[in-house]
Write a protein that holds these residues in place. Sequence first.
Motif, PDB file in Angstrom:
ATOM      1  N   SER A 215      -3.139  64.850 -55.216  1.00 30.30           N
ATOM      2  CA  SER A 215      -4.434  65.428 -55.550  1.00 30.30           C
ATOM      3  C   SER A 215      -4.330  66.947 -55.488  1.00 30.30           C
ATOM      4  CB  SER A 215      -5.494  64.922 -54.570  1.00 30.30           C
ATOM      5  OG  SER A 215      -6.763  65.435 -54.941  1.00 30.30           O
ATOM      6  N   HIS A 216      -5.189  67.614 -56.237  1.00 26.47           N
ATOM      7  CA  HIS A 216      -5.239  69.088 -56.231  1.00 26.47           C
ATOM      8  C   HIS A 216      -6.663  69.488 -55.857  1.00 26.47           C
ATOM      9  CE1 HIS A 216      -4.949  73.257 -57.407  1.00 26.47           C
ATOM     10  NE2 HIS A 216      -3.683  73.125 -57.788  1.00 26.47           N
ATOM     11  N   THR A 217      -6.795  70.480 -54.978  1.00 27.53           N
ATOM     12  CA  THR A 217      -8.134  70.905 -54.537  1.00 27.53           C
ATOM     13  C   THR A 217      -8.841  71.700 -55.629  1.00 27.53           C
ATOM     14  OG1 THR A 217      -7.124  72.830 -53.539  1.00 27.53           O
ATOM     15  CG2 THR A 217      -7.636  71.014 -52.056  1.00 27.53           C
TER      16      THR A 217
ATOM     17  N   LEU B 298      -3.098  72.693 -52.260  1.00 32.28           N
ATOM     18  CA  LEU B 298      -4.107  73.719 -51.992  1.00 32.28           C
ATOM     19  C   LEU B 298      -3.580  75.097 -52.392  1.00 32.28           C
ATOM     20  CD1 LEU B 298      -6.769  74.646 -50.398  1.00 32.28           C
ATOM     21  CD2 LEU B 298      -5.272  74.833 -48.393  1.00 32.28           C
ATOM     22  N   HIS B 299      -4.399  75.865 -53.132  1.00 28.97           N
ATOM     23  CA  HIS B 299      -4.069  77.277 -53.341  1.00 28.97           C
ATOM     24  C   HIS B 299      -4.391  77.965 -52.019  1.00 28.97           C
ATOM     25  CE1 HIS B 299      -4.611  77.022 -58.003  1.00 28.97           C
ATOM     26  NE2 HIS B 299      -3.624  76.290 -57.555  1.00 28.97           N
ATOM     27  N   PRO B 300      -3.399  78.582 -51.375  1.00 24.98           N
ATOM     28  CA  PRO B 300      -3.600  79.032 -49.990  1.00 24.98           C
ATOM     29  C   PRO B 300      -4.794  79.974 -49.802  1.00 24.98           C
ATOM     30  CG  PRO B 300      -1.272  79.019 -50.510  1.00 24.98           C
ATOM     31  CD  PRO B 300      -1.993  78.731 -51.787  1.00 24.98           C
TER      32      PRO B 300
ATOM     33  N   LEU C 288       0.673  73.552 -49.417  1.00 23.99           N
ATOM     34  CA  LEU C 288       0.364  74.906 -49.874  1.00 23.99           C
ATOM     35  C   LEU C 288       1.163  75.164 -51.136  1.00 23.99           C
ATOM     36  CD1 LEU C 288       0.708  76.787 -46.458  1.00 23.99           C
ATOM     37  CD2 LEU C 288      -1.424  76.064 -47.568  1.00 23.99           C
ATOM     38  N   GLU C 289       0.498  75.652 -52.178  1.00 24.37           N
ATOM     39  CA  GLU C 289       1.202  75.890 -53.442  1.00 24.37           C
ATOM     40  C   GLU C 289       1.758  77.312 -53.494  1.00 24.37           C
ATOM     41  OE1 GLU C 289      -0.922  74.657 -56.947  1.00 24.37           O
ATOM     42  OE2 GLU C 289       0.667  75.374 -58.289  1.00 24.37           O
ATOM     43  N   LEU C 290       2.995  77.428 -53.982  1.00 20.36           N
ATOM     44  CA  LEU C 290       3.572  78.751 -54.230  1.00 20.36           C
ATOM     45  C   LEU C 290       2.796  79.376 -55.394  1.00 20.36           C
ATOM     46  CD1 LEU C 290       5.988  80.801 -53.743  1.00 20.36           C
ATOM     47  CD2 LEU C 290       7.084  79.670 -55.677  1.00 20.36           C
TER      48      LEU C 290
ATOM     49  N   CYS D  51       6.127  77.868 -62.998  1.00 17.70           N
ATOM     50  CA  CYS D  51       5.504  79.017 -63.668  1.00 17.70           C
ATOM     51  C   CYS D  51       5.138  80.094 -62.650  1.00 17.70           C
ATOM     52  CB  CYS D  51       4.268  78.574 -64.449  1.00 17.70           C
ATOM     53  SG  CYS D  51       3.296  79.954 -65.098  1.00 17.70           S
ATOM     54  N   HIS D  52       4.568  79.659 -61.514  1.00 14.30           N
ATOM     55  CA  HIS D  52       4.181  80.623 -60.484  1.00 14.30           C
ATOM     56  C   HIS D  52       5.409  81.338 -59.922  1.00 14.30           C
ATOM     57  CE1 HIS D  52       0.289  78.115 -59.573  1.00 14.30           C
ATOM     58  NE2 HIS D  52       0.329  78.584 -60.799  1.00 14.30           N
ATOM     59  N   ALA D  53       6.487  80.574 -59.648  1.00 18.05           N
ATOM     60  CA  ALA D  53       7.699  81.173 -59.078  1.00 18.05           C
ATOM     61  C   ALA D  53       8.255  82.234 -60.030  1.00 18.05           C
ATOM     62  CB  ALA D  53       8.754  80.090 -58.825  1.00 18.05           C
TER      63      ALA D  53
ATOM     64  N   ILE E 131       6.713  69.196 -57.065  1.00 17.19           N
ATOM     65  CA  ILE E 131       7.050  70.314 -57.951  1.00 17.19           C
ATOM     66  C   ILE E 131       6.132  70.268 -59.169  1.00 17.19           C
ATOM     67  CG2 ILE E 131       8.847  71.416 -59.360  1.00 17.19           C
ATOM     68  CD1 ILE E 131      10.951  70.194 -57.553  1.00 17.19           C
ATOM     69  N   HIS E 132       5.500  71.385 -59.492  1.00 24.73           N
ATOM     70  CA  HIS E 132       4.736  71.507 -60.729  1.00 24.73           C
ATOM     71  C   HIS E 132       5.674  72.053 -61.796  1.00 24.73           C
ATOM     72  CE1 HIS E 132       0.609  71.842 -58.511  1.00 24.73           C
ATOM     73  NE2 HIS E 132       1.007  70.598 -58.653  1.00 24.73           N
ATOM     74  N   MET E 133       5.791  71.314 -62.899  1.00 24.16           N
ATOM     75  CA  MET E 133       6.738  71.664 -63.961  1.00 24.16           C
ATOM     76  C   MET E 133       5.994  72.347 -65.108  1.00 24.16           C
ATOM     77  SD  MET E 133       9.660  70.333 -62.830  1.00 24.16           S
ATOM     78  CE  MET E 133      10.829  69.718 -64.028  1.00 24.16           C
TER      79      MET E 133
ATOM     80  N   LEU F 209       3.611  67.811 -64.589  1.00 23.14           N
ATOM     81  CA  LEU F 209       3.273  68.814 -65.606  1.00 23.14           C
ATOM     82  C   LEU F 209       1.821  69.260 -65.467  1.00 23.14           C
ATOM     83  CD1 LEU F 209       4.779  66.784 -68.551  1.00 23.14           C
ATOM     84  CD2 LEU F 209       5.602  69.076 -67.923  1.00 23.14           C
ATOM     85  N   GLU F 210       1.610  70.545 -65.617  1.00 24.17           N
ATOM     86  CA  GLU F 210       0.246  71.116 -65.717  1.00 24.17           C
ATOM     87  C   GLU F 210       0.242  72.018 -66.941  1.00 24.17           C
ATOM     88  OE1 GLU F 210       0.429  73.218 -61.955  1.00 24.17           O
ATOM     89  OE2 GLU F 210      -1.079  71.901 -61.112  1.00 24.17           O
ATOM     90  N   THR F 211       0.802  71.497 -68.024  1.00 21.53           N
ATOM     91  CA  THR F 211       0.981  72.293 -69.245  1.00 21.53           C
ATOM     92  C   THR F 211      -0.246  72.157 -70.143  1.00 21.53           C
ATOM     93  OG1 THR F 211       2.366  70.391 -69.842  1.00 21.53           O
ATOM     94  CG2 THR F 211       3.493  72.421 -69.320  1.00 21.53           C
TER      95      THR F 211
END
Length: 293
Positions: free
Chosen positions: A68-70, A108-110, A144-146, A181-183, A215-217, A260-262
Amino acid sequence: MHTLLYGAHMSIAGGIDKAITAGESIGCTTIQLFTKSNRQWASKKLSPEDIALFKDTLAKSSIKVIVSHTAYLINIGSPVKDIESKSMQSLILELDRCNELSIPYLVLHPGSYLNTDPQSCLDRITDNLNALFKKHQGTTMILLELMSGQGSTVCSTFEQLAYILNNIEDKNRLGFCFDTCHAWASGYDFSTPKTYEQMWTHLDDILSIENLKVIHMNDSKNKRGSKVDRHEMIGKGLIGLTAFELLMNDERLFDIPKILETPKTSLLDDAYNMSILKGLIRPYALKKLGIKD
Ligand SMILES: [Zn+2]
Ligand SMILES: [Zn+2]
């Protein structure tokens, strides 16, 4: 033996169980979803029927892991008291929903520091999570998401993520999620075999791969180090296919859900990106993942 764990973020329009059937229809073995609207603080309680239908649909499906994503509104590192407390209430509500649905991970986005400074934000996040884990029992882990470093967001570096992880008392309740993508936007290079290996060695030193759960691709529309968070279809952005090939064939990461979150206009776009990812898997890895080529 491993299984290929890959899939995409799925919509819950029409019911939370619909995310499972949609994911299954394009061959996902893992999916990500919001358990409520991602643009609102509150939500209606899940009914026992909603929960039963979700669990039953999942048990009969090919989906092995649900993530799940917040909601994007949440900022538990906010210097604004009202936002900080609303964020904590909302995070607890989401954690409850995940526990009710037996979802193992909540990304979670920190947080963002706004007009203050990154360190005080990291401390607020750490204190809030410690207090939350003390008061609140459950099996769902927060990840926690990078982040890309856009605006005043924290945790665009391994060191900032490690600061929080190292200062959490209940270590079993917290892990992290790596977003390609964030990295990339943050400045990490993993686009060649050499830089890929260097980055993972660095990550393992600072954060330990054991704490990596999802991992989000996503490919990136913007340059490395741009700090701009704009996802792109796999192979159509600036990261390049080599990075995704290395990720798909990395034995250390076989058991980690890759989601994927494309950008998409329909499920066909997710199916297309999944076929690209699957096509990058080499024969030795296909064998280890139990896939006949
Ligand atoms: Zn995210
Ligand atoms: Zn992400």
